[in-house]
Design a protein around this motif. Structure first.
Motif, mmCIF file in Angstrom:
data_model
loop_
_atom_site.group_PDB
_atom_site.id
_atom_site.type_symbol
_atom_site.label_atom_id
_atom_site.label_comp_id
_atom_site.label_asym_id
_atom_site.label_seq_id
_atom_site.Cartn_x
_atom_site.Cartn_y
_atom_site.Cartn_z
ATOM 1 N N ILE A 22 38.918 25.447 13.166
ATOM 2 C CA ILE A 22 37.894 26.409 14.128
ATOM 3 C C ILE A 22 37.765 25.982 15.271
ATOM 4 O O ILE A 22 37.969 26.690 16.537
ATOM 5 C CB ILE A 22 36.748 26.674 13.193
ATOM 6 C CG1 ILE A 22 37.158 27.535 11.904
ATOM 7 C CG2 ILE A 22 35.675 27.508 14.182
ATOM 8 C CD1 ILE A 22 35.873 27.832 11.076
ATOM 9 N N ARG A 37 34.331 31.256 13.693
ATOM 10 C CA ARG A 37 34.069 31.154 12.311
ATOM 11 C C ARG A 37 33.818 32.751 11.800
ATOM 12 O O ARG A 37 34.091 32.976 10.534
ATOM 13 C CB ARG A 37 32.619 30.297 12.092
ATOM 14 C CG ARG A 37 31.970 29.943 10.720
ATOM 15 C CD ARG A 37 31.148 29.212 10.566
ATOM 16 N NE ARG A 37 31.297 27.776 11.058
ATOM 17 C CZ ARG A 37 30.812 27.034 12.167
ATOM 18 N NH1 ARG A 37 30.080 27.749 12.812
ATOM 19 N NH2 ARG A 37 31.141 25.942 12.541
ATOM 20 N N VAL A 40 37.093 34.138 11.241
ATOM 21 C CA VAL A 40 37.827 33.564 10.151
ATOM 22 C C VAL A 40 37.117 34.228 8.542
ATOM 23 O O VAL A 40 38.016 34.486 7.720
ATOM 24 C CB VAL A 40 37.596 32.142 10.096
ATOM 25 C CG1 VAL A 40 38.126 31.351 8.598
ATOM 26 C CG2 VAL A 40 38.603 31.508 11.192
ATOM 27 N N LYS A 41 35.821 34.191 8.728
ATOM 28 C CA LYS A 41 35.324 34.943 7.405
ATOM 29 C C LYS A 41 35.716 36.366 7.215
ATOM 30 O O LYS A 41 36.258 36.699 6.049
ATOM 31 C CB LYS A 41 33.940 34.723 7.579
ATOM 32 C CG LYS A 41 33.212 35.266 6.460
ATOM 33 C CD LYS A 41 31.621 35.137 6.696
ATOM 34 C CE LYS A 41 30.737 35.536 5.419
ATOM 35 N NZ LYS A 41 29.392 35.097 5.426
ATOM 36 N N ASP A 44 39.332 36.345 5.880
ATOM 37 C CA ASP A 44 39.446 35.610 4.649
ATOM 38 C C ASP A 44 39.020 36.924 3.559
ATOM 39 O O ASP A 44 39.805 36.977 2.645
ATOM 40 C CB ASP A 44 38.380 34.649 4.476
ATOM 41 C CG ASP A 44 38.374 34.246 2.985
ATOM 42 O OD1 ASP A 44 38.991 33.175 2.653
ATOM 43 O OD2 ASP A 44 37.610 34.731 2.319
ATOM 44 N N ARG A 50 42.877 32.192 4.203
ATOM 45 C CA ARG A 50 42.120 31.616 3.415
ATOM 46 C C ARG A 50 40.930 30.586 4.031
ATOM 47 O O ARG A 50 41.571 29.687 4.542
ATOM 48 C CB ARG A 50 42.504 30.978 2.125
ATOM 49 C CG ARG A 50 41.633 30.157 1.164
ATOM 50 C CD ARG A 50 40.809 31.599 0.662
ATOM 51 N NE ARG A 50 41.558 32.325 -0.474
ATOM 52 C CZ ARG A 50 41.540 33.734 -0.267
ATOM 53 N NH1 ARG A 50 40.991 34.270 0.622
ATOM 54 N NH2 ARG A 50 42.346 34.508 -0.972
ATOM 55 N N LYS A 51 39.970 30.885 4.060
ATOM 56 C CA LYS A 51 38.869 30.076 4.882
ATOM 57 C C LYS A 51 38.690 28.780 3.958
ATOM 58 O O LYS A 51 38.411 28.654 2.814
ATOM 59 C CB LYS A 51 37.447 30.879 4.879
ATOM 60 C CG LYS A 51 36.379 30.135 5.846
ATOM 61 C CD LYS A 51 35.289 30.810 5.732
ATOM 62 C CE LYS A 51 34.251 30.087 6.657
ATOM 63 N NZ LYS A 51 33.560 28.935 5.984
ATOM 64 N N ALA A 56 41.244 27.161 8.368
ATOM 65 C CA ALA A 56 41.745 28.121 7.825
ATOM 66 C C ALA A 56 42.980 27.724 7.315
ATOM 67 O O ALA A 56 43.689 27.097 8.027
ATOM 68 C CB ALA A 56 41.703 29.552 8.331
#
Length: 249
Positions: A22, A37, A40-41, A44, A50-51, A56
């Motif tokens: 990240i 972040r 990425v969440k 996901d 996939r975090k 990731a």
């Protein structure tokens, strides 16, 4: 940069390099770590990656399946594997790295070929275990849950006691000047040990990774004996590599 553009950049990076940090993406895009972040969440939640802690991984990288639709540039990786399998000789002792390109190689190794194959990769070991004439030896150690490979001092010690005829390795980043690099220190130490234990080292890399670099150095490009990409050896993208003492396939 719009959110959609930012998230597409994240997906492109994670597809290409399998794993990202990240902090690296935030720095490259000049945005806050919290922003990346959150991106990425969201990605996901949409099952696009996939975090993991601090970063990731790609969906294709984390799966145990030998072949699936989530693998980035699968046709290119299959072409690389086809070139690499032509280097295998009956009775050879080889090392096969983790990663999606090495997994493709494991998948297409002929059933009638007699080999002893060492690997740190759990998925690769499982794929090879279905081939009757291959003696599969899994090198043990601490398991990296994201990469599904053995790392650490125990794995390095076992590797140091073996002499491979050929090692087939991947890399996160490769450059004609800076050599092979990674962002993961533990993986670099494993690759260093493998190269030292090998009579000949073969790098398997898609061309999109050419001319890229990261924090931790695995080796100079001249430490590799052969580099295999999906390109023809005379492709202009490989010009800088042809100036070195390596074979290009």
């Amino acid at each position: 940069m719009l959110k959609e553009e930012r998230q597409q950049t994240i997906l492109s990076e994670v597809d290409l390099h399998n794993r990202i940090l990240i902090t690296d993406i935030a720095e490259a895009l000049d945005v806050s770590i919290d922003t990346i972040r959150r991106d990425v969440k969201e990605l996901d939640a949409e099952n696009k990656l996939r975090k993991v802690h601090g970063g990731a991984i790609s969906m294709g990288y984390m799966t145990n399946s030998a072949r699936n639709t989530n693998i980035y540039k699968l046709d290119d990786k299959a072409a690389i594997a086809t070139k690499a399998v032509g280097m295998l000789r009956d009775g050879a002792v080889i090392f096969l790295d983790g990663g999606t390109t090495c997994m493709e190689l494991a998948r297409i190794i002929p059933e009638n070929l007699n080999l002893t194959c060492f690997t740190i990769s759990l998925p690769v070991a499982m794929e090879l275990s279905h081939k009757a004439n291959i003696n599969v030896i899994s090198i043990g150690g601490q398991i990296s849950k994201e990469a599904q490979i053995a790392i650490g001092a125990n794995a390095i010690h076992h590797i140091s006691e073996i002499r491979f005829d050929y090692s087939f390795i991947g890399t996160g980043y490769v450059d004609a000047t800076f050599g092979l690099t990674e962002f993961d220190w533990d993986i670099v130490q494993i690759k260093k040990a493998v190269i030292k234990a090998s009579k000949k080292t073969v790098l398997l890399s898609i061309s999109e990774k050419l001319n890229s670099q990261h924090r931790y150095k695995t080796c100079d490009i001249n430490s590799i004996n052969t580099m295999i990409t999906e390109l023809t050896p005379d492709n202009l993208l490989l010009k800088a590599f042809r100036n070195h003492d390596i074979k290009i396939l």
